[in-house]
Design an enzyme around this catalytic site. Structure first.
Site, PDB file in Angstrom:
ATOM      1  N   GLU A 209       0.826  -1.221   0.000  1.00  0.00           N
ATOM      2  CA  GLU A 209       0.000   0.000   0.000  1.00  0.00           C
ATOM      3  C   GLU A 209       0.858   1.269   0.000  1.00  0.00           C
ATOM      4  O   GLU A 209       0.507   2.272  -0.590  1.00  0.00           O
ATOM      5  CB  GLU A 209      -0.887  -0.037   1.256  1.00  0.00           C
ATOM      6  CG  GLU A 209      -2.113   0.791   1.131  1.00  0.00           C
ATOM      7  CD  GLU A 209      -3.087   0.502   2.266  1.00  0.00           C
ATOM      8  OE1 GLU A 209      -3.398  -0.679   2.504  1.00  0.00           O
ATOM      9  OE2 GLU A 209      -3.545   1.465   2.893  1.00  0.00           O
TER      10      GLU A 209
ATOM     11  N   ASP B  12      -2.511  -3.534   3.158  1.00  0.00           N
ATOM     12  CA  ASP B  12      -3.053  -3.745   4.501  1.00  0.00           C
ATOM     13  C   ASP B  12      -4.302  -4.624   4.421  1.00  0.00           C
ATOM     14  O   ASP B  12      -5.144  -4.434   3.540  1.00  0.00           O
ATOM     15  CB  ASP B  12      -3.424  -2.406   5.151  1.00  0.00           C
ATOM     16  CG  ASP B  12      -2.196  -1.559   5.389  1.00  0.00           C
ATOM     17  OD1 ASP B  12      -1.082  -2.117   5.406  1.00  0.00           O
ATOM     18  OD2 ASP B  12      -2.346  -0.330   5.555  1.00  0.00           O
TER      19      ASP B  12
ATOM     20  N   TYR C 222      -0.828  -3.394  13.370  1.00  0.00           N
ATOM     21  CA  TYR C 222      -1.701  -2.618  12.501  1.00  0.00           C
ATOM     22  C   TYR C 222      -2.738  -1.833  13.320  1.00  0.00           C
ATOM     23  O   TYR C 222      -3.483  -2.430  14.108  1.00  0.00           O
ATOM     24  CB  TYR C 222      -2.411  -3.568  11.530  1.00  0.00           C
ATOM     25  CG  TYR C 222      -3.166  -2.831  10.461  1.00  0.00           C
ATOM     26  CD1 TYR C 222      -2.476  -2.044   9.547  1.00  0.00           C
ATOM     27  CD2 TYR C 222      -4.539  -2.899  10.382  1.00  0.00           C
ATOM     28  CE1 TYR C 222      -3.161  -1.344   8.577  1.00  0.00           C
ATOM     29  CE2 TYR C 222      -5.229  -2.208   9.404  1.00  0.00           C
ATOM     30  CZ  TYR C 222      -4.528  -1.427   8.507  1.00  0.00           C
ATOM     31  OH  TYR C 222      -5.198  -0.728   7.558  1.00  0.00           O
TER      32      TYR C 222
END
Lengths: 692, 71
Positions: free
Chosen positions: A10, A111, A320
């Protein structure tokens, strides 16, 4: 040259980390094509890791131009062809396409959430010529070498198409709402006034504004009621404590009578109630609770915390962050993380204590997220110097992680009933009997102990002073960015990734202002128009319902087309109604825009006449700007102050902390902004002069 | 018809829905003030017009009530 594996990430930082983690044979090659970085490493074969820049594709209307509505026909296009100032996207897409030509295996390593899945899917489909069906998926929650290697060795055989479908549906529904309603408002105002001003609303923006306006209406029509509180200062040993009267009193006469009866009297301790209770450790952070805690501890807006957390994640320091989960699965290996935290001198003792326990069991919250666990530290040491804000958030995450493994704190509260001339007062104390998790979370614990000296029933205490306090009932507190975000979360509008941005947009559009959120006239008018002509758009129930339907797409219980068809069905009559009423809507909004522009120039109340407002004005003769009182136009006040003529000036809506006059911020291009107090007699100015 | 205080549409009594709500709050709070301080209606209006906690719309209605001498 043989074919290679192409991994798509990403962001550039993630690409670098993945390449570094996967290389087995030598160093990674850092390459660049047309300004686009990519990385080559060798493992079982050659791997090329190329980053995206977030979304490279977006939705655009089939028909050109922005001056019309309704708009129901759309398609996915490269971002640079739909939005201005996104020329980078073109280069990025070209490079990815080139690298895709030489690849035979594709891995989506964006992600693992809705946005990441849509980003990866669009690139594989459009830039890599329909490779979405043969692509594999990397799934990981931290960018640490171990986890990335594990993820690469255990690739998911295909993309998560349900997640992608849900993400695409969300984008398309949001586009239908946002483009149609925003255009209707903007065009109506422009056609009436002839001036362009961006007005926007959307599926989540409207109901969020509704929350704030509802509260603002209560505050603006609030009428306080008086009541009195009586406190007595009591001497206990060598210290003085404050005890409060058993209840609030609603009549001044009664309050005065109680206060006077307690003057110069002694008090007698009647009873002492002691209560012990446990305070369990907090649950681990998800994005919402981290944003909330960072706001209350450091004053960071949710948007800022989100950005900081994202940077810490890309540095492989935390897991994350865009997660709803409050669970810490055993697979993350608690012991290994605590062992790594032991290497930080500030955590050594705390981590050692936890590691000495026979079992490590975290306290968890109720919320789950199928994609990621709660936020936790990786235990890695920062490779570069962190900013102070990043250090603070990292420390917060690390301490919270350790605290969840600790024991409950045991606290004691004490309520002492003191009788003063027949009147009942309560003296309250509290203390910590066992610190438990508070030791680990200490810098961030916000409860103060009130330690009372030994005290016995029947003891006589000396009254030092009786304080009679005038009070008024208060309206509900205003939202701040963190409490608004919590409200959105509780009612299920927006997603963890979008909520903070929606709040930021409301500020950017000037619908709201200040930290304790105040609605501007423009915000009021926009909501009134929406409430009047399209109440369903601001309906919290309907928004939550739609949110629920989109969640069902992810769970494969609903299909995307059905949701889109229903959205268009709902929007069609609304847009027709808005078109019919365009003139009246335009007038209402244009007046509000004009007012908002005037509001922006008000710097505060006039301290000379007391009734006017000080405002940034422009001289008709010289066109120079200055501060003047609004009462000048009525011939009541001639207060005026000069202003610097260069740079931009913004009212700070904060008073000078030395003289209490309003202040403005002056910023010249390329220079740091500075605060100007325009009171010529401000003591701060004298001090500065002397210091020079 | 426009609201006596602002430019919004209003009912027969001359107040828009927001100022009407503020008026209702003013009327509803009076017994508490009377009981607490023994104030007359006029004194009460003066008190709340100077109170910093009173909402903006309520103050606008109070201003109008004082001006018109309405009871």
């Amino acid at each position: 040259m043989g074919k290679h594996t192409l991994i798509i990430t990403e962001k550039p930082d993630a690409a670098h980390r993945i390449a570094s983690a996967l290389t087995e044979k030598g160093k990674i090659k850092e390459m660049e094509d047309n300004g686009v970085p990519y990385y080559i490493c060798r493992r079982d074969r050659e791997i090329v890791v190329v980053p995206a820049l977030g979304h490279l594709y977006t939705i655009a209307e089939e028909r050109k131009g922005r001056n019309h509505y309704p708009a129901f026909n759309f398609r996915w296009v490269p971002k640079h062809s739909a939005e201005r100032r996104i020329s980078k996207a073109r280069r990025w897409i070209e490079t990815i396409s080139k690298l895709a030509d030489g690849a035979d295996t594709f891995i989506d390593a964006c992600d693992y959430d809705i946005e990441g899945s849509v980003i990866g899917y669009c690139i594989l489909r459009f830039a890599c010529s329909n490779k979405e069906n043969i692509s594999k998926r990397m799934r990981y929650s931290t960018l640490t070498k171990d986890e990335l290697e594990l993820s690469y060795n255990n690739l998911l055989p295909q993309l998560d198409f349900a997640l992608i479908e849900a993400g695409i549906a969300r984008h398309e529904v949001d586009w239908l709402y946002g483009v149609n309603l925003s255009r209707a408002l903007t065009i109506a105002a422009k056609n009436w006034s002839g001036k362009y001003a961006t007005l926007s609303t959307g599926r989540v923006q409207g109901p969020t504004l509704m929350y704030i306006v509802t509260k603002e209406r209560i505050i603006r029509s609030f009428v306080p009621k008086p009541y009195w509180k009586i406190n007595v200062r009591i001497q206990l040993r060598h210290s003085v404590f404050e005890a409060e009267y058993k209840k609030k009193i609603e009549r001044k006469g009664e309050a005065a009578a109680v206060a006077s009866a307690c003057k110069e009297e002694e008090g007698k301790v009647r009873t002492i109630d002691v209560r012990e209770f446990q305070q369990k450790p907090p649950a681990p952070f998800n994005l919402g609770t981290l944003q909330s805690e960072a706001y209350s501890l450091f004053g960071y807006t949710p948007n800022r915390t989100s950005r900081i957390a994202q940077r810490l994640y890309l540095e492989a320091l935390i897991s994350y962050p865009r997660t709803s989960s409050q669970k810490l699965p055993i697979e993350i290996n608690y012991e290994r993380i605590l062992n790594k935290l032991k290497d930080f001198s500030k955590y050594r003792k705390l981590a050692e204590e936890l590691l000495s326990k026979s079992e490590l069991k975290p306290r968890e919250g109720k919320k789950i997220d199928p994609a990621h666990p709660a936020i936790y530290p990786t235990g890695n040491k920062p490779e570069t110097d962190l900013r102070s804000s990043e250090e603070k958030v990292l420390d917060l995450v690390a301490r919270r992680f350790m605290a969840v493994f600790s024991e409950s704190a045991i606290k004691q509260s004490m309520r002492v009933h003191i009788d003063i001339n027949g009147h009942c007062f309560y003296l309250r104390g509290r203390r910590i009997l066992k610190e438990g998790w508070l030791t680990l979370y200490k810098p961030y614990v916000r409860s103060e102990e009130i330690l009372l000296p030994p005290i016995k029933e029947g003891q006589i205490v000396k009254i030092k002073k009786v304080i009679l306090e005038d009070n008024f009932t208060k309206p509900p507190p205003r939202y701040n960015p963190a409490s608004l975000l919590r409200k959105m979360e509780e009612t299920g509008i927006g997603t963890k990734a979008t909520r903070a941005n929606v709040i930021k947009t409301l500020y950017d559009r000037k619908y709201i202002r200040e930290e304790k959120i105040v609605v501007s006239d423009l915000g009021f008018e926009v909501l009134e128009v929406l409430e009047k002509y399209c109440p369903s758009v601001v309906s919290i129930e309907l928004t939550s319902e739609l949110e629920e339907r989109m969640n069902k797409i992810q769970a494969k219980k609903e299909d995307k087309e059905g949701v889109l068809v229903d959205t268009v069905k709902m929007l069609k009559p609304i847009m027709e109604e808005l078109k019919k009423k365009e003139k009246i809507v335009g007038e209402q909004l244009s007046i509000a825009i004009r007012k908002a522009k005037l509001e922006e120039r008000i710097v505060g109340s006039c301290r000379v006449c007391g009734t006017g407002k000080l405002m940034i004005l422009y001289s008709r003769k010289t066109r120079k700007r200055f501060i003047g009182c609004t009462n000048y136009f009525e011939g009541k006040c001639e207060t005026s102050f000069p202003l610097p003529q260069k740079g931009s000036i913004k009212p700070l809506r904060k008073n000078c902390n030395r003289c209490g006059w309003p202040t403005v911020q002056v910023q010249r291009r390329g220079k740091r902004p500075w605060t100007l107090c325009f009171n010529p007699n401000c003591p701060l100015k004298d001090e500065r002069r002397k210091n020079r | 018809m426009k609201c006596i205080v602002c430019n919004r549409a209003c009912d027969k009594k001359g107040y828009c829905r927001f100022h009407k709500k503020a008026l209702q709050n003013i009327v509803k709070s009076y017994p508490s003030w009377k009981k607490a301080l023994g104030l007359s209606w006029e004194e009460y209006l003066n008190e709340i017009s100077e109170n910093s906690i009173t909402g903006e719309w309520a103050k606008e209605v109070v201003k109008h009530l004082i001006k018109s001498g309405e009871k």
